[in-house]
Motif scaffolding. Structure first.
Motif, PDB file in Angstrom:
ATOM      1  N   ALA A  81       0.854  -1.191   0.000  1.00 45.34           N
ATOM      2  CA  ALA A  81       0.000   0.000   0.000  1.00 45.34           C
ATOM      3  C   ALA A  81       0.883   1.233   0.000  1.00 45.34           C
ATOM      4  N   PRO A  82       0.436   2.317  -0.613  1.00 43.49           N
ATOM      5  CA  PRO A  82       1.255   3.531  -0.603  1.00 43.49           C
ATOM      6  C   PRO A  82       1.480   4.032   0.820  1.00 43.49           C
ATOM      7  N   ALA A  83       2.678   4.485   1.082  1.00 46.36           N
ATOM      8  CA  ALA A  83       2.993   5.035   2.395  1.00 46.36           C
ATOM      9  C   ALA A  83       2.399   6.428   2.544  1.00 46.36           C
ATOM     10  N   ILE A  84       2.329   7.203   1.436  1.00 45.55           N
ATOM     11  CA  ILE A  84       1.699   8.515   1.450  1.00 45.55           C
ATOM     12  C   ILE A  84       0.346   8.389   0.753  1.00 45.55           C
ATOM     13  N   LEU A  85      -0.723   8.638   1.495  1.00 48.90           N
ATOM     14  CA  LEU A  85      -2.065   8.485   0.952  1.00 48.90           C
ATOM     15  C   LEU A  85      -2.566   9.757   0.278  1.00 48.90           C
ATOM     16  N   SER A  86      -2.217  10.916   0.852  1.00 49.99           N
ATOM     17  CA  SER A  86      -2.667  12.177   0.273  1.00 49.99           C
ATOM     18  C   SER A  86      -1.820  13.324   0.808  1.00 49.99           C
ATOM     19  N   ALA A  87      -1.993  14.484   0.183  1.00 46.35           N
ATOM     20  CA  ALA A  87      -1.290  15.696   0.610  1.00 46.35           C
ATOM     21  C   ALA A  87      -2.253  16.864   0.507  1.00 46.35           C
ATOM     22  N   ARG A  88      -2.107  17.819   1.424  1.00 40.47           N
ATOM     23  CA  ARG A  88      -2.930  19.014   1.351  1.00 40.47           C
ATOM     24  C   ARG A  88      -2.163  20.189   1.946  1.00 40.47           C
ATOM     25  N   LYS A  89      -2.473  21.350   1.421  1.00 41.46           N
ATOM     26  CA  LYS A  89      -1.888  22.588   1.914  1.00 41.46           C
ATOM     27  C   LYS A  89      -2.792  23.069   3.044  1.00 41.46           C
ATOM     28  N   ILE A  90      -2.246  23.197   4.257  1.00 37.54           N
ATOM     29  CA  ILE A  90      -3.098  23.593   5.378  1.00 37.54           C
ATOM     30  C   ILE A  90      -3.008  25.084   5.693  1.00 37.54           C
ATOM     31  N   ILE A 135       3.809  28.559  -2.475  1.00 41.09           N
ATOM     32  CA  ILE A 135       4.119  27.128  -2.510  1.00 41.09           C
ATOM     33  C   ILE A 135       3.037  26.431  -3.318  1.00 41.09           C
ATOM     34  N   SER A 136       3.466  25.613  -4.277  1.00 44.08           N
ATOM     35  CA  SER A 136       2.488  24.818  -5.029  1.00 44.08           C
ATOM     36  C   SER A 136       2.603  23.363  -4.596  1.00 44.08           C
ATOM     37  N   LEU A 137       1.518  22.643  -4.747  1.00 43.47           N
ATOM     38  CA  LEU A 137       1.437  21.245  -4.356  1.00 43.47           C
ATOM     39  C   LEU A 137       0.763  20.473  -5.475  1.00 43.47           C
ATOM     40  N   SER A 138       1.380  19.356  -5.892  1.00 38.92           N
ATOM     41  CA  SER A 138       0.737  18.493  -6.875  1.00 38.92           C
ATOM     42  C   SER A 138       0.962  17.036  -6.497  1.00 38.92           C
ATOM     43  N   ASN A 163       1.849  10.845 -10.822  1.00 38.95           N
ATOM     44  CA  ASN A 163       2.913   9.909 -11.177  1.00 38.95           C
ATOM     45  C   ASN A 163       3.622   9.319  -9.968  1.00 38.95           C
ATOM     46  N   HIS A 164       2.859   8.880  -8.984  1.00 38.35           N
ATOM     47  CA  HIS A 164       3.400   8.213  -7.803  1.00 38.35           C
ATOM     48  C   HIS A 164       4.287   9.107  -6.943  1.00 38.35           C
ATOM     49  N   GLN A 165       4.139  10.426  -7.095  1.00 41.14           N
ATOM     50  CA  GLN A 165       4.916  11.307  -6.232  1.00 41.14           C
ATOM     51  C   GLN A 165       4.148  12.573  -5.870  1.00 41.14           C
ATOM     52  N   ILE A 166       4.532  13.122  -4.735  1.00 41.15           N
ATOM     53  CA  ILE A 166       4.016  14.401  -4.273  1.00 41.15           C
ATOM     54  C   ILE A 166       5.093  15.434  -4.592  1.00 41.15           C
ATOM     55  N   VAL A 167       4.693  16.549  -5.199  1.00 44.83           N
ATOM     56  CA  VAL A 167       5.635  17.608  -5.565  1.00 44.83           C
ATOM     57  C   VAL A 167       5.248  18.885  -4.821  1.00 44.83           C
ATOM     58  N   ILE A 168       6.179  19.392  -4.018  1.00 39.47           N
ATOM     59  CA  ILE A 168       6.010  20.641  -3.283  1.00 39.47           C
ATOM     60  C   ILE A 168       7.063  21.592  -3.832  1.00 39.47           C
ATOM     61  N   LYS A 169       6.617  22.776  -4.284  1.00 35.95           N
ATOM     62  CA  LYS A 169       7.523  23.636  -5.043  1.00 35.95           C
ATOM     63  C   LYS A 169       7.323  25.103  -4.696  1.00 35.95           C
ATOM     64  N   ASN A 170       8.442  25.839  -4.651  1.00 38.42           N
ATOM     65  CA  ASN A 170       8.397  27.295  -4.578  1.00 38.42           C
ATOM     66  C   ASN A 170       9.454  27.848  -5.531  1.00 38.42           C
ATOM     67  N   GLN A 171       9.755  29.128  -5.464  1.00 34.28           N
ATOM     68  CA  GLN A 171      10.700  29.729  -6.410  1.00 34.28           C
ATOM     69  C   GLN A 171      12.110  29.159  -6.307  1.00 34.28           C
ATOM     70  N   ARG A 172      12.516  28.676  -5.133  1.00 33.80           N
ATOM     71  CA  ARG A 172      13.897  28.232  -4.948  1.00 33.80           C
ATOM     72  C   ARG A 172      14.091  26.727  -4.886  1.00 33.80           C
ATOM     73  N   ILE A 173      13.154  26.000  -4.250  1.00 29.15           N
ATOM     74  CA  ILE A 173      13.335  24.551  -4.113  1.00 29.15           C
ATOM     75  C   ILE A 173      12.081  23.785  -4.504  1.00 29.15           C
ATOM     76  N   THR A 174      12.311  22.542  -4.908  1.00 27.94           N
ATOM     77  CA  THR A 174      11.247  21.589  -5.215  1.00 27.94           C
ATOM     78  C   THR A 174      11.522  20.344  -4.388  1.00 27.94           C
ATOM     79  N   ILE A 175      10.515  19.863  -3.666  1.00 29.47           N
ATOM     80  CA  ILE A 175      10.656  18.644  -2.873  1.00 29.47           C
ATOM     81  C   ILE A 175       9.810  17.572  -3.534  1.00 29.47           C
ATOM     82  N   LEU A 176      10.446  16.448  -3.867  1.00 29.62           N
ATOM     83  CA  LEU A 176       9.757  15.326  -4.508  1.00 29.62           C
ATOM     84  C   LEU A 176       9.676  14.169  -3.514  1.00 29.62           C
TER      85      LEU A 176
END
Length: 189
Positions: free
Chosen positions: A29-38, A97-100, A103-116
């Motif tokens: 089962a996926p370890a990350i089920l969902s993501a949301r900007k709080i 900050i954007s959140l998407s 493709n089996h990954q969560i992408v958190i992004k701003n002007q300087r860094i992207t976290i996959l």
């Protein structure tokens, strides 16, 4: 580009990934089920087993990763005897900050860094948003044991690791394993 990450992980209960009855043998089962900007600076990842991980940005290249497998939320680190360990008003200007989730990954992004984040393993890497070069990468998922949490980072040539507690930011930890533990043994400087 320097990135500052503050890891706050609490070892209250071991993390486990379990299979659901509807999945075939060998399919996890996926370890990350969902993501949301709080809010404008915080992303919440809902993990398997009703656990969660919080990614809180203090600036475009500074974020705090917090996980408490017993269900707790952001709080100051505990110190005995009592001591104030975090500064007041630490936030700097932060771009949007954007959140998407694709493709089996969560992408958190701003002007300087992207976290996959890999949704199956929770492993993540941090990229320079402009150049798309990898700044930091876990070599295995964060390991929660009964009284220990281990974070293993990939080491690249010409890369150095600093930090690791109140007084450990003065020198490089390149090629070393360090213990980050609350001994409340403050030293000068």
């Amino acid at each position: 580009l320097m990135v500052v990450i503050m890891f706050f992980v609490v070892h209250s209960a071991p993390a486990t990934n379990t299979l659901t009855g509807s999945r075939s043998a060998g399919q996890q089962a996926p370890a990350i089920l969902s993501a949301r900007k709080i809010n404008e600076h915080t992303i919440e990842l809902l993990l398997a087993g009703k656990k969660r991980m919080l990614i809180d940005f203090y600036g475009d290249n500074i974020f705090r990763l917090f996980q408490d497998n017993a269900g707790g939320t952001f709080r100051d680190p505990e110190a005995k005897p009592e001591a104030k360990m975090l500064v007041d008003n630490p936030r700097r200007r932060l771009s949007a900050i954007s959140l998407s989730d694709a493709n089996h990954q969560i992408v958190i992004k701003n002007q300087r860094i992207t976290i996959l984040f890999d949704k199956q393993t929770t492993q993540f890497k941090v990229l320079n948003t402009v150049t798309q070069t990898t700044i930091l990468e876990l070599i295995k998922p964060i390991d929660f044991e009964a009284k220990l949490v281990t974070v293993s980072l990939k080491e690249n040539p010409g890369e150095y690791f600093y930090g690791g507690g109140v007084q450990n930011g003065r020198f490089s930890h390149k090629g070393k394993a360090i213990a980050i533990e609350n001994q409340n043994s403050w030293i000068g400087g």
